[in-house]
Structures are given as structure tokens and as C-alpha cells.
Enzyme design. Structure first.
Site, PDB file in Angstrom:
ATOM      1  N   PRO A 197     -45.760 -13.800 119.724  1.00 41.13           N
ATOM      2  CG  PRO A 197     -44.299 -12.915 118.634  1.00 41.13           C
ATOM      3  CD  PRO A 197     -44.628 -14.111 118.748  1.00 41.13           C
ATOM      4  CG  ASN A 198     -47.104  -8.180 119.547  1.00 42.16           C
ATOM      5  OD1 ASN A 198     -46.691  -7.363 120.290  1.00 42.16           O
ATOM      6  ND2 ASN A 198     -46.073  -8.518 118.831  1.00 42.16           N
ATOM      7  CE1 TYR A 241     -54.344 -10.423 114.503  1.00 42.55           C
ATOM      8  CE2 TYR A 241     -53.703  -8.015 115.066  1.00 42.55           C
ATOM      9  CZ  TYR A 241     -53.514  -9.292 114.322  1.00 42.55           C
ATOM     10  OH  TYR A 241     -52.496  -9.384 113.404  1.00 42.55           O
ATOM     11  CG  ASN A 248     -51.341 -17.444 116.131  1.00 40.96           C
ATOM     12  OD1 ASN A 248     -50.527 -17.032 115.106  1.00 40.96           O
ATOM     13  ND2 ASN A 248     -52.738 -16.737 116.103  1.00 40.96           N
ATOM     14  CG  ASP A 279     -34.458 -24.788 111.321  1.00 44.07           C
ATOM     15  OD1 ASP A 279     -35.099 -25.156 110.321  1.00 44.07           O
ATOM     16  OD2 ASP A 279     -33.304 -24.210 111.347  1.00 44.07           O
ATOM     17  NE  ARG A 320     -51.514  -7.804 117.669  1.00 45.13           N
ATOM     18  CZ  ARG A 320     -50.820  -8.672 117.068  1.00 45.13           C
ATOM     19  NH1 ARG A 320     -51.091 -10.071 117.648  1.00 45.13           N
ATOM     20  NH2 ARG A 320     -50.041  -8.593 115.964  1.00 45.13           N
TER      21      ARG A 320
HETATM   22  C1  DQA Z   1     -51.423 -13.607 113.286  1.00 49.15           C
HETATM   23  C2  DQA Z   1     -51.334 -12.931 111.757  1.00 49.15           C
HETATM   24  C3  DQA Z   1     -49.674 -12.575 111.774  1.00 49.15           C
HETATM   25  O1  DQA Z   1     -49.425 -12.043 110.522  1.00 49.15           O
HETATM   26  C4  DQA Z   1     -49.507 -11.490 113.000  1.00 49.15           C
HETATM   27  O2  DQA Z   1     -48.210 -10.817 113.011  1.00 49.15           O
HETATM   28  C5  DQA Z   1     -49.916 -12.004 114.279  1.00 49.15           C
HETATM   29  C6  DQA Z   1     -51.098 -12.623 114.464  1.00 49.15           C
HETATM   30  C7  DQA Z   1     -53.037 -14.013 113.351  1.00 49.15           C
HETATM   31  O3  DQA Z   1     -53.361 -14.835 114.231  1.00 49.15           O
HETATM   32  O4  DQA Z   1     -53.852 -13.714 112.530  1.00 49.15           O
HETATM   33  O5  DQA Z   1     -49.578 -11.541 115.304  1.00 49.15           O
HETATM   34  O6  DQA Z   1     -50.707 -14.732 113.340  1.00 49.15           O
END
Ligand code: DQA
Length: 144
Positions: A9-10, A22, A73, A86, A17
Site C-alpha cells: 500500500p501507498n 521516499y 515490499n 502467513d 508521497r
Molecule cells: C516502507 C517502510 C514502511 O514502514 C512504510 O509503511 C512504507 C514503505 C519502505 O519501503 O521504506 O510504506 O516499506
């Protein structure tokens, strides 16, 4: 060798974002890079992204059924989804957990991964480069 790169997600919102966290690489650019890096390693890479836990679990079932190695990821699911964990536990091929950032250096709630214990290994903190290292690890481990 067919490798699934699965983003949670996201991550579809990369680029816009929280760029200070990121970076500026968009998800489309990340996909292009993964295809390129995979090609260099002789891997046939497929990248998917979902905000939906059920869809991610189904993709992991598919990877179990086809014995495909996975770069995952799990994004926020990392920290609390026992359903994703799981599903990961059923994989028979290499599973590399990746993160763009280093969750251990961020907020407390990110310090726990419920996925790490069922992954072959984890790569975190190298931005898009985490995916490159993960694909390299898969190429190496599957050739052993
Ligand atoms: C993430 C780190 C996670 O804590 C966060 O919720 C993400 C991205 C990363 O790629 O750094 O959505 O997985």
C-alpha cells in the site's frame, strides 16, 4: 526465471508521497528500473502494486503455486499483517523483503517486521537500489 516484485500500500504514490522520505522516483520509474536490472541479471521480472491486503495475499499464493521467487515490499503491512506473513510462510522459493527506507531508523512502530522471520533475507535503506540488490540476491541464490 520469472520473478515477482510485489509492492504494498501507498507505494503506487511514490514520487509525490513524502518525497523527503521516499525520494522522487515514481512507481512507474521503479518498475522500469526493476525490468532493466532484472534483464541484466537474466531474470524475467514482473512488478505489481496493490493497496489491497487480500490481493497481495492472492499474489503470494500464486507465487507459492508457481514456485516463483519474490521481492516483496509489504509497506505498512510489514508491521502488522499476519495474513501477509502467513502467505509468505508458504513460499518455497527465495523471498527478499525490501524497503526503500531503513525502518529501524524511523518511528518505533516501524521497528517491528512480522515478515522478516519468514523471509530469506531483508534489504532496507537503499532507495530504489534496495530492489536492485534484492534482484541480485535472487539471481545468486536461485543459481546455487
Ligand atoms: C516502507 C517502510 C514502511 O514502514 C512504510 O509503511 C512504507 C514503505 C519502505 O519501503 O521504506 O510504506 O516499506
Amino acid at each position: 526465471m520469472h520473478v515477482l516484485v510485489l509492492n504494498g500500500p501507498n507505494l503506487g504514490r511514490l514520487g509525490s508521497r513524502e518525497p523527503e522520505v521516499y525520494g522522487s522516483v515514481t512507481h512507474d520509474e521503479l518498475v522500469e528500473q526493476c525490468l532493466l536490472w532484472g534483464g541484466e541479471l537474466g531474470l524475467e521480472v514482473e512488478v505489481r502494486q496493490t493497496d489491497d491486503e487480500a490481493e497481495l495475499v492472492q499474489w503470494l499464493h500464486e507465487a507459492s503455486d508457481t514456485a516463483a521467487p519474490v521481492v516483496l515490499n509489504p509497506a505498512a503491512f510489514t508491521h502488522y499483517s499476519y495474513a501477509v506473513r502467513d502467505a509468505c510462510a508458504q513460499l518455497t522459493s527465495t523471498l527478499v523483503e525490501v524497503h526503500l527506507t531503513n525502518p529501524a531508523a524511523r518511528e518505533e512502530f516501524r521497528h517491528t517486521s512480522v515478515i522478516s522471520a519468514v523471509a530469506t533475507g531483508t534489504i532496507a535503506g537503499f532507495g530504489a537500489g534496495s530492489y536492485r540488490l534484492a534482484l541480485r540476491a535472487i539471481a545468486d541464490s536461485e543459481r546455487r
